[in-house]
Design a protein around this motif. Structure first.
Motif, PDB file in Angstrom:
ATOM      1  N   VAL A 120       0.926  -1.177  -0.120  1.00  0.00           N
ATOM      2  CA  VAL A 120      -0.169   0.040   0.082  1.00  0.00           C
ATOM      3  C   VAL A 120       1.035   1.173  -0.095  1.00  0.00           C
ATOM      4  CG1 VAL A 120      -1.640   1.263   1.327  1.00  0.00           C
ATOM      5  CG2 VAL A 120      -1.870  -1.380   1.242  1.00  0.00           C
ATOM      6  N   THR A 121       0.609   2.328  -0.910  1.00  0.00           N
ATOM      7  CA  THR A 121       1.422   3.248  -0.909  1.00  0.00           C
ATOM      8  C   THR A 121       0.633   4.584  -0.676  1.00  0.00           C
ATOM      9  OG1 THR A 121       0.970   3.936  -3.223  1.00  0.00           O
ATOM     10  CG2 THR A 121       2.639   2.396  -2.639  1.00  0.00           C
ATOM     11  N   SER A 122       1.237   5.967  -0.949  1.00  0.00           N
ATOM     12  CA  SER A 122       0.483   7.084  -0.371  1.00  0.00           C
ATOM     13  C   SER A 122      -0.267   7.810  -1.652  1.00  0.00           C
ATOM     14  CB  SER A 122       1.348   8.046  -0.098  1.00  0.00           C
ATOM     15  OG  SER A 122       2.456   8.395  -1.368  1.00  0.00           O
ATOM     16  N   GLY A 123      -0.137   6.943  -2.796  1.00  0.00           N
ATOM     17  CA  GLY A 123      -0.995   7.539  -4.003  1.00  0.00           C
ATOM     18  C   GLY A 123      -0.265   7.060  -5.258  1.00  0.00           C
ATOM     19  N   GLY A 124      -1.172   7.338  -6.443  1.00  0.00           N
ATOM     20  CA  GLY A 124      -0.503   6.885  -7.554  1.00  0.00           C
ATOM     21  C   GLY A 124       0.830   7.122  -8.147  1.00  0.00           C
ATOM     22  N   THR A 125       1.366   8.253  -7.708  1.00  0.00           N
ATOM     23  CA  THR A 125       2.764   8.734  -8.156  1.00  0.00           C
ATOM     24  C   THR A 125       3.671   7.759  -7.373  1.00  0.00           C
ATOM     25  OG1 THR A 125       1.883  11.101  -8.237  1.00  0.00           O
ATOM     26  CG2 THR A 125       4.236  10.627  -7.994  1.00  0.00           C
ATOM     27  N   GLU A 126       3.454   7.476  -6.122  1.00  0.00           N
ATOM     28  CA  GLU A 126       4.334   6.739  -5.415  1.00  0.00           C
ATOM     29  C   GLU A 126       4.288   5.033  -6.007  1.00  0.00           C
ATOM     30  OE1 GLU A 126       4.091   6.477  -0.966  1.00  0.00           O
ATOM     31  OE2 GLU A 126       5.647   4.973  -0.984  1.00  0.00           O
ATOM     32  N   SER A 127       3.063   4.851  -6.196  1.00  0.00           N
ATOM     33  CA  SER A 127       2.779   3.356  -6.864  1.00  0.00           C
ATOM     34  C   SER A 127       3.582   3.340  -8.309  1.00  0.00           C
ATOM     35  CB  SER A 127       1.286   3.084  -7.020  1.00  0.00           C
ATOM     36  OG  SER A 127       0.772   2.777  -5.580  1.00  0.00           O
ATOM     37  N   THR A 265      -6.654   3.092  -4.635  1.00  0.00           N
ATOM     38  CA  THR A 265      -7.661   3.248  -3.815  1.00  0.00           C
ATOM     39  C   THR A 265      -8.431   4.408  -3.505  1.00  0.00           C
ATOM     40  OG1 THR A 265      -5.964   2.862  -2.306  1.00  0.00           O
ATOM     41  CG2 THR A 265      -7.289   0.931  -2.568  1.00  0.00           C
ATOM     42  N   HIS A 266      -7.559   5.342  -3.746  1.00  0.00           N
ATOM     43  CA  HIS A 266      -8.231   6.826  -3.602  1.00  0.00           C
ATOM     44  C   HIS A 266      -8.852   7.517  -4.843  1.00  0.00           C
ATOM     45  CE1 HIS A 266      -4.145   9.416  -4.150  1.00  0.00           C
ATOM     46  NE2 HIS A 266      -4.416   9.030  -5.211  1.00  0.00           N
ATOM     47  N   LYS A 267      -8.864   6.905  -5.797  1.00  0.00           N
ATOM     48  CA  LYS A 267      -9.741   7.103  -6.756  1.00  0.00           C
ATOM     49  C   LYS A 267     -11.238   6.452  -6.996  1.00  0.00           C
ATOM     50  CE  LYS A 267      -6.221   9.352  -9.713  1.00  0.00           C
ATOM     51  NZ  LYS A 267      -4.805   8.861  -9.176  1.00  0.00           N
ATOM     52  N   TRP A 268     -11.331   5.377  -8.015  1.00  0.00           N
ATOM     53  CA  TRP A 268     -12.755   4.617  -7.805  1.00  0.00           C
ATOM     54  C   TRP A 268     -12.541   3.600  -6.834  1.00  0.00           C
ATOM     55  CZ3 TRP A 268     -10.880   7.216 -12.344  1.00  0.00           C
ATOM     56  CH2 TRP A 268     -11.766   8.088 -12.809  1.00  0.00           C
ATOM     57  N   GLY A 269     -11.407   3.424  -5.846  1.00  0.00           N
ATOM     58  CA  GLY A 269     -11.488   2.446  -4.922  1.00  0.00           C
ATOM     59  C   GLY A 269     -12.566   3.288  -3.916  1.00  0.00           C
ATOM     60  N   TYR A 270     -12.682   4.569  -3.738  1.00  0.00           N
ATOM     61  CA  TYR A 270     -13.562   5.273  -2.863  1.00  0.00           C
ATOM     62  C   TYR A 270     -13.151   5.264  -1.525  1.00  0.00           C
ATOM     63  CZ  TYR A 270     -16.575   4.369  -6.936  1.00  0.00           C
ATOM     64  OH  TYR A 270     -17.089   4.322  -8.307  1.00  0.00           O
ATOM     65  N   GLY A 271     -11.758   5.218  -1.448  1.00  0.00           N
ATOM     66  CA  GLY A 271     -10.988   5.362  -0.250  1.00  0.00           C
ATOM     67  C   GLY A 271     -10.711   7.002   0.053  1.00  0.00           C
ATOM     68  N   LEU A 272     -10.378   7.212   1.104  1.00  0.00           N
ATOM     69  CA  LEU A 272      -9.933   8.600   1.135  1.00  0.00           C
ATOM     70  C   LEU A 272      -8.793   9.114   0.992  1.00  0.00           C
ATOM     71  CD1 LEU A 272     -10.406   9.354   5.361  1.00  0.00           C
ATOM     72  CD2 LEU A 272     -11.843   9.692   3.502  1.00  0.00           C
ATOM     73  N   LYS A 273      -8.266  10.350   0.610  1.00  0.00           N
ATOM     74  CA  LYS A 273      -7.131  10.785  -0.410  1.00  0.00           C
ATOM     75  C   LYS A 273      -5.903  10.257   0.403  1.00  0.00           C
ATOM     76  CE  LYS A 273      -8.232  12.745  -3.975  1.00  0.00           C
ATOM     77  NZ  LYS A 273      -9.221  11.493  -4.318  1.00  0.00           N
TER      78      LYS A 273
END
Ligand SMILES: Cc1ncc(COP(=O)(O)O)c(C=O)c1O
Length: 462
Positions: A120-127, A265-273
């Motif tokens: 699990v990462t902090s966002g798309g950029t890190e992934s 997960t923080h896009k259409w995974g509907y998690g928090l940013k």
């Protein structure tokens, strides 16, 4: 910022500080703490005002779920673990369960088999950046490559350029074909002995299109290269769109050449940013993103991702989003999104002055040979719509999220778009307001870069 930069920026920067007139601007800690009620009231005011902008359903992307009930639930979960540091796993074994399950659920959704693992990462950029690092380290260890290159279509997200910049990788950005998709033959021609991996998108940010991933998967296998699929945007939506019966080509671990994927997960995974998942085919590759220090006075240090300390709240909220929605929830959300996207797409297609870029599903980009698309955007903006501006070719896109799925929003967009096209045929002034940076071309690249740097500086001026 220099005076010259300030005068060039004009009104662009003025709009960044709407609260200056209304609230005290702090330059230091208040001598005495303010009351909690007062603090809460001030921030609640900001939040209400800013939420009102997207609650209309008129903002492209960004606000993926939009249900305050859903956010309230996630925030309640967040509060349970917000103070917990995931780096201290002995203190929070629940995080080991939750992160393991987030990775497993995401991998299963993307048709991974048992050898696929992730973090699990902090966002798309890190992934995106972590697998770039992993490919670099793997190539250094296995092939003694010291001048690593990655070959990508030039529509790929700038996170790849950022990763290349941070990690000393040469990013070979290959122009896309006339169909706006990755040009497989042109990419093949740019492979050299220093190539460490290929990457492409499902779908890409500018036009929402899925690159020819099947052919690229084969190309990667022929050359024994890593192949990253950037599913940051489509990863949590395409599986459900496909289940709804739309024609979606294979884009995930079903393709044997895919060795890693990013999926937000923080896009259409509907998690928090603040969360995303990176997946690898094989634990050996994942090891190359890890960092360990064994000789530090502070003890042994091991960190799986870029951050050091991380809040347990985001992990718990992401897990809660996933399990509270379940497959049925994701499918239902995708149905609402695609119903809106189909209406919007048909509406654009019915306007002769506009053309849709490629054959998109949920993120629809348009351009025009007949008029300046940024005049169209100007009028839409005056009606409260916030689309994303594109360049090469000049265009705008609407990335459809659940707020556009609410009754009447897609139809309102089409009606306003028709009006905007009429406006753009006879614009009141020759230069469009929204084209200044995206469409321009009038400004030399160096000047644009300086302006962007100044804009970043300005975002730290209270
Ligand atoms: C295709 C694609 N990749 C990567 C990213 C980067 O994601 P993030 O902004 O979460 O870092 C985005 C963001 O919109 C994207 O659309």
């Amino acid at each position: 910022m220099t005076t010259d930069e300030k005068s060039k920026a004009g009104g662009v920067f003025a709009s960044m500080h709407p609260y200056r007139e209304e609230t005290e601007t702090l330059a230091a800690l208040p001598a005495k703490g303010r009351s909690r009620d007062e603090v809460l009231a001030e921030l609640r005011g900001f939040a209400r005002r800013e939420d009102a902008r997207w609650e209309t359903g008129q903002v492209s992307g960004s606000y993926y779920h939009g249900g305050h009930d859903h956010y309230d639930f996630l925030n309640e979960i967040f509060a349970l673990f917000s103070h917990v540091n995931l780096l201290q796993r002995d203190m929070c074994p629940s995080a080991t369960k939750l992160e393991g399950e987030i990775v497993a659920m995401t991998a299963k959704m993307l048709h991974a088999d048992a050898e696929v693992c992730g973090t699990v990462t902090s966002g798309g950029t890190e992934s995106i950046m972590l697998p770039m690092l992993a490919y670099r380290e793997h190539a250094r260890a296995e092939r003694a490559i010291t001048r690593p290159q990655m070959v990508v279509p030039d529509t790929i997200h700038p996170a790849f350029s950022k990763g290349a910049h941070y990690f000393g990788i040469e990013l070979v950005r290959v122009p896309v074909g006339k169909d706006f998709l990755a040009d497989v033959d042109a990419m093949a021609a740019r492979i050299t002995p220093d190539t460490i991996a290929l990457a492409a998108s499902a779908g890409n940010y500018p036009h929402g299109l899925i690159d020819p991933l099947g052919r690229l998967s084969e190309l990667a296998r022929e050359h024994g290269l890593g192949f990253h699929v950037d599913g940051c945007l489509g990863g949590f939506l395409l599986p459900w769109i496909e289940r709804l019966g739309y024609d979606v080509p294979p884009f995930d671990f079903r393709l044997p050449g895919v060795t890693s994927m990013s999926c937000d997960t923080h896009k259409w995974g509907y998690g928090l940013k603040g969360t995303s998942v990176v997946l690898y085919r094989g634990r050996a590759l994942r090891r190359h993103q890890y960092f360990t220090a064994t000789d530090w006075a502070g003890g042994l240090y091991a960190s799986p991702t870029m951050a050091g300390s991380r809040s347990g709240g985001l992990t718990a909220a992401t897990w809660a989003a996933m399990v509270s929605l379940g497959e049925a929830g994701y499918l239902d959300a995708a149905r609402q999104i695609m119903t809106a996207a189909d209406t919007i797409r048909a509406g654009i297609a019915s306007i002769p002055e506009l053309s849709i870029i490629g054959d998109p599903t949920f993120c629809i980009a348009m351009r025009s040979d007949a008029l300046d698309i940024f005049h169209v955007n100007d009028h839409l903006a005056s009606k409260g719509w916030r689309l994303n501006g594109l360049q090469r070719p000049p265009g705008v896109h609407l990335c459809v999220t659940l707020p556009q799925g609410r009754p009447g929003v897609a139809e309102r967009f089409v009606a306003d778009l028709r009006e905007a096209v009429a406006y753009a045929k006879h614009p009141p002034q020759p230069a469009a307001r929204s084209g200044a940076i995206y469409g321009g071309g009038a400004m030399p690249a160096g000047a644009v870069e300086q302006m962007m740097m100044a804009w970043l500086d300005e975002s730290y001026e209270a």
